[in-house]
Scaffold this motif. Structure first.
Motif, PDB file in Angstrom:
ATOM      1  N   GLU A 498       0.826  -1.207   0.000  1.00  0.00           N
ATOM      2  CA  GLU A 498       0.000   0.000   0.000  1.00  0.00           C
ATOM      3  C   GLU A 498       0.866   1.265   0.000  1.00  0.00           C
ATOM      4  O   GLU A 498       0.509   2.278  -0.625  1.00  0.00           O
ATOM      5  N   GLU A 499       2.008   1.218   0.697  1.00  0.00           N
ATOM      6  CA  GLU A 499       2.901   2.379   0.720  1.00  0.00           C
ATOM      7  C   GLU A 499       3.462   2.687  -0.665  1.00  0.00           C
ATOM      8  O   GLU A 499       3.551   3.845  -1.085  1.00  0.00           O
ATOM      9  N   LEU A 500       3.824   1.622  -1.398  1.00  0.00           N
ATOM     10  CA  LEU A 500       4.377   1.832  -2.732  1.00  0.00           C
ATOM     11  C   LEU A 500       3.293   2.252  -3.720  1.00  0.00           C
ATOM     12  O   LEU A 500       3.548   3.045  -4.641  1.00  0.00           O
ATOM     13  N   ALA A 501       2.092   1.728  -3.545  1.00  0.00           N
ATOM     14  CA  ALA A 501       0.985   2.147  -4.421  1.00  0.00           C
ATOM     15  C   ALA A 501       0.704   3.638  -4.237  1.00  0.00           C
ATOM     16  O   ALA A 501       0.467   4.372  -5.208  1.00  0.00           O
ATOM     17  N   THR A 502       0.740   4.102  -2.999  1.00  0.00           N
ATOM     18  CA  THR A 502       0.523   5.528  -2.741  1.00  0.00           C
ATOM     19  C   THR A 502       1.670   6.368  -3.305  1.00  0.00           C
ATOM     20  O   THR A 502       1.449   7.416  -3.925  1.00  0.00           O
ATOM     21  N   ALA A 503       2.910   5.896  -3.102  1.00  0.00           N
ATOM     22  CA  ALA A 503       4.077   6.659  -3.550  1.00  0.00           C
ATOM     23  C   ALA A 503       4.101   6.813  -5.069  1.00  0.00           C
ATOM     24  O   ALA A 503       4.562   7.836  -5.592  1.00  0.00           O
ATOM     25  N   THR A 504       3.609   5.803  -5.800  1.00  0.00           N
ATOM     26  CA  THR A 504       3.653   5.831  -7.262  1.00  0.00           C
ATOM     27  C   THR A 504       2.334   6.267  -7.887  1.00  0.00           C
ATOM     28  O   THR A 504       2.167   6.151  -9.103  1.00  0.00           O
ATOM     29  N   ASP A 505       1.401   6.781  -7.049  1.00  0.00           N
ATOM     30  CA  ASP A 505       0.062   7.155  -7.548  1.00  0.00           C
ATOM     31  C   ASP A 505      -0.574   5.973  -8.264  1.00  0.00           C
ATOM     32  O   ASP A 505      -1.051   6.061  -9.398  1.00  0.00           O
ATOM     33  N   ASN A 506      -0.549   4.854  -7.544  1.00  0.00           N
ATOM     34  CA  ASN A 506      -1.104   3.592  -8.034  1.00  0.00           C
ATOM     35  C   ASN A 506      -0.427   3.135  -9.320  1.00  0.00           C
ATOM     36  O   ASN A 506      -1.065   2.643 -10.259  1.00  0.00           O
ATOM     37  N   PHE A 507       0.909   3.304  -9.373  1.00  0.00           N
ATOM     38  CA  PHE A 507       1.754   2.811 -10.465  1.00  0.00           C
ATOM     39  C   PHE A 507       1.325   3.390 -11.822  1.00  0.00           C
ATOM     40  O   PHE A 507       1.116   2.666 -12.802  1.00  0.00           O
ATOM     41  N   THR A 508       1.235   4.700 -11.873  1.00  0.00           N
ATOM     42  CA  THR A 508       0.786   5.359 -13.108  1.00  0.00           C
ATOM     43  C   THR A 508       1.936   5.941 -13.929  1.00  0.00           C
ATOM     44  O   THR A 508       1.852   6.018 -15.151  1.00  0.00           O
ATOM     45  N   THR A 509       3.034   6.364 -13.258  1.00  0.00           N
ATOM     46  CA  THR A 509       4.127   7.024 -13.995  1.00  0.00           C
ATOM     47  C   THR A 509       5.229   6.018 -14.300  1.00  0.00           C
ATOM     48  O   THR A 509       6.147   5.804 -13.514  1.00  0.00           O
ATOM     49  N   GLN A 510       5.109   5.382 -15.464  1.00  0.00           N
ATOM     50  CA  GLN A 510       6.104   4.393 -15.854  1.00  0.00           C
ATOM     51  C   GLN A 510       7.313   5.089 -16.473  1.00  0.00           C
ATOM     52  O   GLN A 510       7.176   5.924 -17.360  1.00  0.00           O
ATOM     53  N   ILE A 511       8.523   4.735 -15.988  1.00  0.00           N
ATOM     54  CA  ILE A 511       9.727   5.367 -16.509  1.00  0.00           C
ATOM     55  C   ILE A 511      10.679   4.361 -17.141  1.00  0.00           C
ATOM     56  O   ILE A 511      11.757   4.737 -17.624  1.00  0.00           O
ATOM     57  N   GLY A 512      10.318   3.086 -17.150  1.00  0.00           N
ATOM     58  CA  GLY A 512      11.173   2.086 -17.775  1.00  0.00           C
ATOM     59  C   GLY A 512      10.573   0.707 -17.656  1.00  0.00           C
ATOM     60  O   GLY A 512       9.627   0.470 -16.901  1.00  0.00           O
ATOM     61  N   SER A 513      11.134  -0.216 -18.444  1.00  0.00           N
ATOM     62  CA  SER A 513      10.672  -1.605 -18.389  1.00  0.00           C
ATOM     63  C   SER A 513      11.785  -2.498 -18.906  1.00  0.00           C
ATOM     64  O   SER A 513      12.685  -2.050 -19.614  1.00  0.00           O
ATOM     65  N   GLY A 514      11.695  -3.766 -18.542  1.00  0.00           N
ATOM     66  CA  GLY A 514      12.696  -4.735 -18.978  1.00  0.00           C
ATOM     67  C   GLY A 514      12.137  -6.131 -18.913  1.00  0.00           C
ATOM     68  O   GLY A 514      10.940  -6.342 -18.667  1.00  0.00           O
ATOM     69  N   GLY A 515      13.035  -7.123 -19.129  1.00  0.00           N
ATOM     70  CA  GLY A 515      12.580  -8.498 -19.197  1.00  0.00           C
ATOM     71  C   GLY A 515      12.013  -9.019 -17.896  1.00  0.00           C
ATOM     72  O   GLY A 515      11.227  -9.968 -17.899  1.00  0.00           O
ATOM     73  N   PHE A 516      12.381  -8.412 -16.755  1.00  0.00           N
ATOM     74  CA  PHE A 516      11.922  -8.932 -15.470  1.00  0.00           C
ATOM     75  C   PHE A 516      11.160  -7.888 -14.661  1.00  0.00           C
ATOM     76  O   PHE A 516      11.035  -8.032 -13.456  1.00  0.00           O
TER      77      PHE A 516
END
Length: 823
Positions: A498-516
């Motif tokens: 819940e802390e990380l969901a709040t910190a990331t605004d429910n994971f809305t601002t994606q800044i990167g991605s990779g294979g894992f």
């Protein structure tokens, strides 16, 4: 200055024979060998007051006819610098002074050692009374100095900068910007900030270490601010001729002074000899109750070639899985633990966190058994702390004199060998029958015992599997796992989902991605900005393994590695909380057409990345192979326009979080096309040299500012045509023609340092050589980039595979060779 120039010039005119002994300086085209210098004990150059001599000589107490080019303090015969350390020459090998610098060649005229490329021709070689050997040009400008390349000795007037190797055999003094460490095979046994004799006087970053008659000093960037100091007892400055700090091959770091009559030791660490890691070799017990200390083997062990070995001939001590001839595939059934003593201690326990706390001895052994780099444990009987013995086994000592009060029992891994050995060579028939009967009975008993053990293990495994099938979050079994995780010490901050969901605004601002996983930008309650990486595809069965590896990764701290600030482990969710890098990854900066990265910043990125990889490979306690070095995993940060660009490697710990099955899929899931070393594709062993290859490919892209695989748009007389370009092949061809500047990103319009371009290209080609053993270590890459080591010349025959790769890729889509622009 004019008078000095005349003196140096005239002294050079009289150099006629390499058998003479000269004072202060020599001119080029001078050659010497030990055979020609026997009458001078190998010496050919003295400092003005004969305080120091340059000589081709043996090391003290060395019996073999091996010779080294060294600078030696005359009165004490103390070697303060050696050119060809670890690469001895014969008595007829040559040391030559040429206009290009100093060169050591063997009997086959092969270069053993040389000074790096110089800015102008050499006019003189000069030895000062400080012990500094200097190459000067015709204007008396210094081109090269031995003081800038310290080995294992530091003298008055000399500086040891942060990041420069300072080692003797298996021992190293590691100087960082915040502390200093003595290490044995990468494991710390002394730390400056924990030493009672060290006084901290400032919080600025350390720049270098120096020694003089009043003490040992760690100094800041301004050259005057003292950060740490170790004061010495008063020394008579008037009579002081020579003072030096030395790391010995015995593991002792000492400061000694010479006052015209006596060589006096003024300071030494460790104070207790028994704290030297290999004082009694492998598993030897160091008894400090006697002076000098005595060494004994524990019960069930006796003296072997390199220390104590099991008396039982059917037992052997395995090597770590990252060393040659290792037992990397042993099963738990092959591994047992031999006790090496109670109330003992080990040199590393004061400088590391335990694997776990409040666990049983059996579980401590199981943790070690699951890691082939773990060769033994120290188990705290009162606290349940579990300390591993990593990679190499050193000496042990009594805990009664140690710094800690823990009551440790020690155990080392042992493996069972085949019992097919000749037990007797006697000819007496009855005795043969007796021995044979004993062996058969013993074998039969052992066979029955093995059947029972295998059957019990199978029943336990089946029972364990059936239990595992019904474990759910919230159950008692799951709760016990969560409690068990709390015993893993050294974990970073644990966040709730819940802390990380709040910190990331429910994971809305994606800044990167990779294979894992995918990376999101987040802001913690303290307003610090972080990068939150959701880890996927790691399975749900390895929760404690995940935390154990997180603890290892979380304890890795280096200025060129992205810091792990925390983690989240909740149900099947796994997250890493990392420091945020505001400039993003290198690929976004260097491959875009909107702005051009200047050469100075490119060179800083090359050096910073090399330092980070060198630390992963040889600087941290657990060697880490990155497995996916590429521009996307090199992150950049800039606080403001007045600060240098920060360079940090990311994703360096992901490979430690994979299951064995996932590790086998690294070539498709983790490794990236264009950066994979050839051994990835041939099922050969993957090592840190695979990272070196990938780094070399990245280095070429930094020079060019484009992907190594690119397409050119060409404009012939009619129409538009396309041509594929494989840049590593072009780099090889330009290297053969010495046309390095033609490789530089054309958008820089020539704004690049020619010498640095040549250095980067040559280092890159050394890194991408076909065979792993031909590639340099990342530590040597750092040395070559920073100028502390001469740049190696790549072997052309080891790079011919680039012609094959390039020929396959660079086939012309439509034929054209002129007027091409890269895309």
């Amino acid at each position: 200055m004019a008078a000095f120039s005349i003196f140096v010039f005239l002294s050079g005119l009289f150099v006629t024979s390499s058998g003479d002994l000269y004072s202060h300086s020599i001119r080029p085209n001078f050659t010497a060998s030990f055979i020609n210098l026997v009458d001078n004990s190998g010496a050919f150059l003295l400092s003005p007051n004969a305080t120091f001599r340059a000589a081709i000589s043996n090391y003290p107490d060395q019996q073999l006819p091996q010779f080294y080019f060294s600078i030696i303090h005359s009165s004490t015969n103390t070697i303060i610098w050696t050119a060809n350390r670890g690469r001895p020459i014969s008595d007829s090998s040559k040391v030559s002074l040429t206009p290009n610098g100093l060169i050591i060649t063997n009997n086959f005229d092969q270069i053993v050692w040389s000074t790096p490329s110089l800015d102008s021709p050499v006019a003189f070689l000069q030895l000062d009374d400080s012990g500094n050997l200097i190459l000067l040009d015709q204007q008396n400008i210094s081109l090269w100095e031995s003081f800038n390349y310290p080995t294992d000795t530091l003298v008055r007037g000399q500086r040891l900068p942060v990041g420069i190797d300072f080692f003797a055999g298996e021992y190293q003094l590691l100087l960082t910007s915040s502390d200093a460490f003595l290490q044995w095979n990468g494991m710390t046994y002394w730390q400056l900030s924990m030493d009672n004799q060290a006084l901290k006087e400032s919080n600025v970053l350390v720049s270098f270490m120096a020694v003089n008659g009043s003490g040992l000093y760690w100094v800041g960037d301004d050259g005057s601010t003292i950060v740490f100091k170790v004061p010495l007892a008063p020394i008579d400055a008037a009579g002081l001729e020579f003072i030096y700090a030395k790391l010995g091959s015995n593991g002792k770091f000492t400061i000694s002074s010479f006052d015209e009559n006596n060589l006096v030791p003024n300071f030494q660490i460790p104070v207790e000899n028994c704290r030297i890691p290999s004082i009694c070799e492998k598993i030897g017990f160091c008894n400090s109750d006697k002076r000098p200390e005595t060494c004994l083997c524990p019960s069930a062990f006796h003296n072997g070639i390199d220390g104590c070995v099991p008396i039982n001939p059917l037992l052997t001590l395995p090597k770590a899985c990252n060393t040659s001839n290792s037992y990397g595939n042993e099963t738990n059934d092959q591994v047992s633990y031999m006790k090496i003593g109670d109330a003992i201690d080990y040199f590393s326990t004061n400088f590391m966190e335990p694997l776990s706390r409040r666990i049983s001895l059996l579980n401590c052994q199981l943790l070690c058994s699951r890691n082939c780099s773990c060769l033994g444990i120290l188990y705290g009987n009162s606290s349940g702390s579990c300390y591993p013995i990593w990679n190499n086994v050193g000496s042990i000592f009594s805990s009664t004199f140690g710094l800690g009060q823990e009551d440790f029992s020690g155990y080392v891994k042992a493996m069972t060998l085949s019992s097919n050995i000749n037990l007797s060579s006697k000819t007496d028939a009855d005795h043969k029958f007796s021995v044979l009967g004993s062996v058969l009975l013993s074998s039969l008993g052992a066979f029955v015992l093995v059947v029972i053990v295998i059957g019990f293990s199978w029943w336990k495994r089946r029972k364990g599997h059936s239990r595992a099938a019904v474990v759910r979050l919230g159950s008692k079994a799951s709760f016990s796992v969560e409690i068990d995780l709390l015993s893993i010490a050294g974990l970073p901050v644990k966040f709730k989902y819940e802390e990380l969901a709040t910190a990331t605004d429910n994971f809305t601002t994606q800044i990167g991605s990779g294979g894992f996983g995918t990376v999101y930008k987040g802001v913690l309650p303290d307003e610090s900005v972080v990068a939150v990486k959701r880890i996927t595809n790691l399975g749900v069965e390895g929760k404690k393994d995940f935390c154990t590896e997180i603890e290892i990764i979380g304890n890795i701290h280096h200025i060129n590695l992205v810091k792990l600030k925390g983690f989240c482990l909740q149900g099947t969710q796994r997250f890493l909380v990392l420091e945020y890098m505001n400039k993003g990854s290198l690929d976004h900066v260097i491959f875009n057409n909107e702005s051009v990265l200047e050469w100075k910043e490119r060179f800083e990125i090359a050096v910073g990345t090399a330092r980070g990889l060198a630390y992963l490979h040889s600087g941290c306690q657990h060697k880490i192979i990155h497995c996916d070095v590429k521009p996307e995993n090199i992150l950049l940060h800039e606080e403001n326009l007045h600060q240098n660009l920060q360079v940090k490697i990311s994703d360096f710990g992901i490979s430690k979080l994979l299951t064995p099955e996932q590790s086998n899929l690294l070539t498709t899931l983790r490794g990236t096309r264009g950066y994979l070393a050839p051994e990835w594709l041939t099922s050969s062993g993957i090592s840190e040299k695979s990272d070196v290859f990938s780094y070399g490919m990245v280095l070429l892209e930094i020079v060019r500012g484009r992907r190594n695989f690119s397409i050119q748009t060409c404009a012939p007389l009619s129409g538009t045509e396309l041509k594929r370009l494989y840049f590593p092949l072009l780099a090889l061809e330009m290297h053969e023609q010495k046309r390095y500047m033609e490789l530089v990103d054309p958008r820089l319009n020539g704004r690049a340092e020619g010498e640095e371009v040549e250095r980067l290209v040559q280092v890159a080609l050394c890194c991408v050589q076909m065979e792993p053993w031909q590639r340099p270590t990342m530590s040597n890459v750092v040395g070559m980039l920073e100028g502390s080591l001469p740049v190696e010349q790549p072997r052309i025959e080891s790079l011919n595979f680039l012609r094959i790769y390039g020929g396959r890729y660079a086939s012309v889509l439509t034929t054209s060779t002129n007027g091409c622009n890269e895309q």
